[in-house]
Enzyme design. Structure first.
Site, mmCIF file in Angstrom:
data_model
loop_
_atom_site.group_PDB
_atom_site.id
_atom_site.type_symbol
_atom_site.label_atom_id
_atom_site.label_comp_id
_atom_site.label_asym_id
_atom_site.label_seq_id
_atom_site.Cartn_x
_atom_site.Cartn_y
_atom_site.Cartn_z
ATOM 1 N N GLU A 75 -5.855 -6.188 1.464
ATOM 2 C CA GLU A 75 -6.352 -5.708 2.764
ATOM 3 C C GLU A 75 -7.721 -6.325 3.103
ATOM 4 O OE1 GLU A 75 -6.226 -1.432 2.618
ATOM 5 O OE2 GLU A 75 -4.078 -1.378 2.961
ATOM 6 N N GLU B 101 3.170 -1.696 1.874
ATOM 7 C CA GLU B 101 2.777 -0.300 1.674
ATOM 8 C C GLU B 101 3.289 0.563 2.818
ATOM 9 O OE1 GLU B 101 -1.297 0.640 0.881
ATOM 10 O OE2 GLU B 101 -1.550 -0.954 -0.599
#
Length: 613
Positions: free
Chosen positions: A199, A270
């Protein structure tokens, strides 16, 4: 003829059981063919999916973190994950677990990554390895070892030579270990996909050009090792080739802009099955209907890989939680903290995976088409021209009422905010909004075995009044404890004259302590004054209380408390905590600043921060 699928629940259930049983048999045979041990597997990809040994795959993955459960628990957890319809396990690699001291690596016990991966392989499943170096994961320091903070001139996660030097060494140690154990698919092992960084787009702008250069360097690092697997970067839309940019979130079927190149597949790294808990938060749940809806939508829009984060959350043992994060982690996942099935979440997703498998040929080889029959309805379907291969997804986005959708001459009633799956474009075998799984409740009983030989001891720790030290400010708490304890003592002494204590109008002076977190206990002249704490969202706080002083020497003692290191954000190496300003207000002589006018003693508290069973 109008067909109302919800009017014949017994018929729907019978069809579902027959078709899903057939799907399980096919899936089991596919597993035996595609995950045969010691068979070298070439892993490539195109705009549709990952291709393993020349065969396209739909991948249903679940995050299970090896340090968050015990090695004794691993076999059952992995087996239940496979029984839930998963064919892949995803895990982070935890740098601060494997190298808690610089140059001293640990791969034993709960850190036995090789054993964990081989158990997954034994169950005929694939592995996605998320290498870090930064993982976040609500894990203390985002997985980065404490000693990195003390490397001269270091800045984390940017184009910084000290950070890159240590990262490259760590990455090569882990990947070489995997290679030595022949765990990559290209060697016949189960690892089919890797991830570098995590991320990064959330912090990249803070580092400007250095951020862009760092992410290019990280991509080049793993690609240059030629391990025979593709690599992803999650939430990194500008992931440099050949990295695959992947989505994180709850509804990637609607929020993901898609791969940044036409030849890359749509991967979801995710899909959050619930919300992690922090101290002070109320319980938060995510319904399985919403999860199933999101997965069906993603696969209906050219998705070919979903990972549930978490599928089993487990336990943050010891001091491994990030700041303010609870010990119990993602307990509302399909497998709870103890590895038990959480129904109906576990069963409803299991049925979804089998339903999607019935659509496999159409999804991977068919041509996609979209129809919008109404304001709140949508049809996504895949057909192979010249064949009977066809699969359809009928979506109702209306959250309040059912909708009738007409498709290929038939009418179907679709429940509110749901997607119905038709593997033959005729028969509904699964609805994301209709649960046929059982519901379970978890009860607790006292364990005779666990309580048999415990010998609890009660002891009292002396509160120090005078500690050695000559600092003119309280030492920063992370730097004081060095990740060896959550507790640090502070003490100082100061004199009060009679003139200081006289105050017009009476009233007591006030002790005011400003802290950057996380909690604080305070004593004055041996008397306990109280405590204060911050929160996950606001770490800083102020302790303020009227006090009684005496003429002559007064002794102030504070116990600083940590709840873990930060796990996210830019410039983590410059994140500080602990008491920063101490003053006495309301004296006749004015404010007395103890921060600058007194010497401080400091001590790490080791005696009682845990009990070792």
């Amino acid at each position: 003829m109008r067909i109302h699928s919800c009017n014949y629940p017994w018929l729907l259930l019978a069809i579902l059981v027959v078709l899903l049983s057939f799907s399980r048999a096919l899936s089991s045979k596919d597993d035996e063919k595609t995950t045969t041990k010691n068979t070298k597997k070439e892993v490539t990809y195109d705009g549709t999916s990952l291709i393993i040994n020349g065969k396209r795959e739909l991948l249903y993955s679940g995050s299970i973190h090896y340090p968050r459960s015990t090695p004794e628990m691993w076999p059952k957890i992995i087996k239940r994950a496979k029984q839930g319809g998963l064919n892949t396990i995803q895990t982070y690699v935890f740098w601060n677990v494997h190298e808690p001291e610089q140059g001293k690596f640990n791969f034993s016990g709960r850190a036995d990554l090789v054993k964990f991966i081989k158990l997954i392989e034994k169950n005929g499943m694939y592995v996605t390895l998320r290498l870090g170096p930064f993982i976040q994961a609500e894990w203390t320091h985002g997985g980065l070892p404490y000693w990195l903070r003390e490397v001269p001139g270091i800045f984390f996660r940017t184009n910084n030579e000290p950070f890159k030097e240590h990262t490259e060494r760590y990455v090569k140690v882990v990947l070489d270990k995997m290679k030595d154990e022949k765990l990559f698919a290209s060697q016949g092992g189960p690892i089919i996909l890797g991830q570098i960084e995590n991320e990064y787009s959330a912090v990249q702008r803070a580092y400007k050009e250095d951020g862009l250069n760092y992410i290019k360097w990280a991509a080049k690092l793993v690609h240059s090792m030629k391990l025979g697997i593709p690599w992803v970067m999650c939430k990194q839309n500008d992931a440099p080739d050949p990295m695959i940019n992947a989505c994180n979130g709850r509804h990637c079927g609607d929020t993901f802009p898609g791969p940044n190149r036409d030849h890359k597949p749509s991967l979801w790294t995710e899909n959050w099955t619930t919300q992690f808990r922090v101290f002070g938060d109320p319980p938060v749940q995510r319904s399985v209907e919403d999860i199933a809806f999101s997965v069906a939508r993603f696969f209906s829009k050219n998705g070919s890989h979903v990972n549930y984060y978490m599928y089993h959350g487990g336990t943050n043992f010891g001091r491994t939680s990030a700041h303010y994060v609870t010990t119990r982690y993602y307990d509302d996942a399909p497998l709870d903290e103890y590895g038990l099935e959480k129904e109906p979440k576990y069963g409803h997703l299991k049925h979804l995976h089998h339903a999607l498998n019935l659509c496999k040929k159409a999804l991977l080889w068919g041509q996609s088409r979209t129809e919008k029959p109404g304001k709140d309805t949508e049809i996504q379907y895949y057909e192979q021209p010249g064949t009977k291969v066809c699969a359809a997804f009928l979506a109702n986005n209306n959250t309040e009422s059912a909708e009738i959708i007409k498709f290929k001459g038939k009418e179907y009633v679709i429940p509110p905010r749901s997607i119905s799956i038709l593997p033959d474009c005729k028969t509904i075998v699964y609805s994301t909004g209709e649960i046929i799984s059982q519901h379970t409740a978890r009860n607790y009983m006292k364990s005779k075995k666990a309580n048999k030989k415990f010998d609890f001891k009660v002891f009292t720790e002396t509160v120090p009044s005078k500690l050695k030290g000559d600092s003119y400010v309280p030492v920063e708490l992370y730097g004081l404890t060095k990740d060896e304890s959550d507790y640090g003592w502070y003490s100082t002494s100061f004199k009060m004259d009679e003139s200081d204590l006289k105050k017009k109008g009476g009233g007591k002076p006030t002790l005011r302590i400003a802290s950057l977190g996380h909690a604080l206990h305070v004593w004055l002249n041996g008397e306990y004054l109280g405590n204060e704490h911050g929160s996950h969202d606001e770490k800083s706080f102020i302790f303020q209380k009227p006090i009684s002083l005496k003429e002559g020497d007064n002794h102030l003692t504070m116990l600083g408390v940590l709840t873990g290191f930060p796990d996210s954000g830019s410039y983590m190496e410059h994140r500080f905590t602990g008491p920063r300003s101490v003053a006495i207000l309301g004296l006749s002589s004015g404010t007395h600043d103890l921060t600058e006018k007194s010497k401080w003693g400091n001590k790490v508290c080791h005696e009682s921060f845990y009990v070792d069973f």
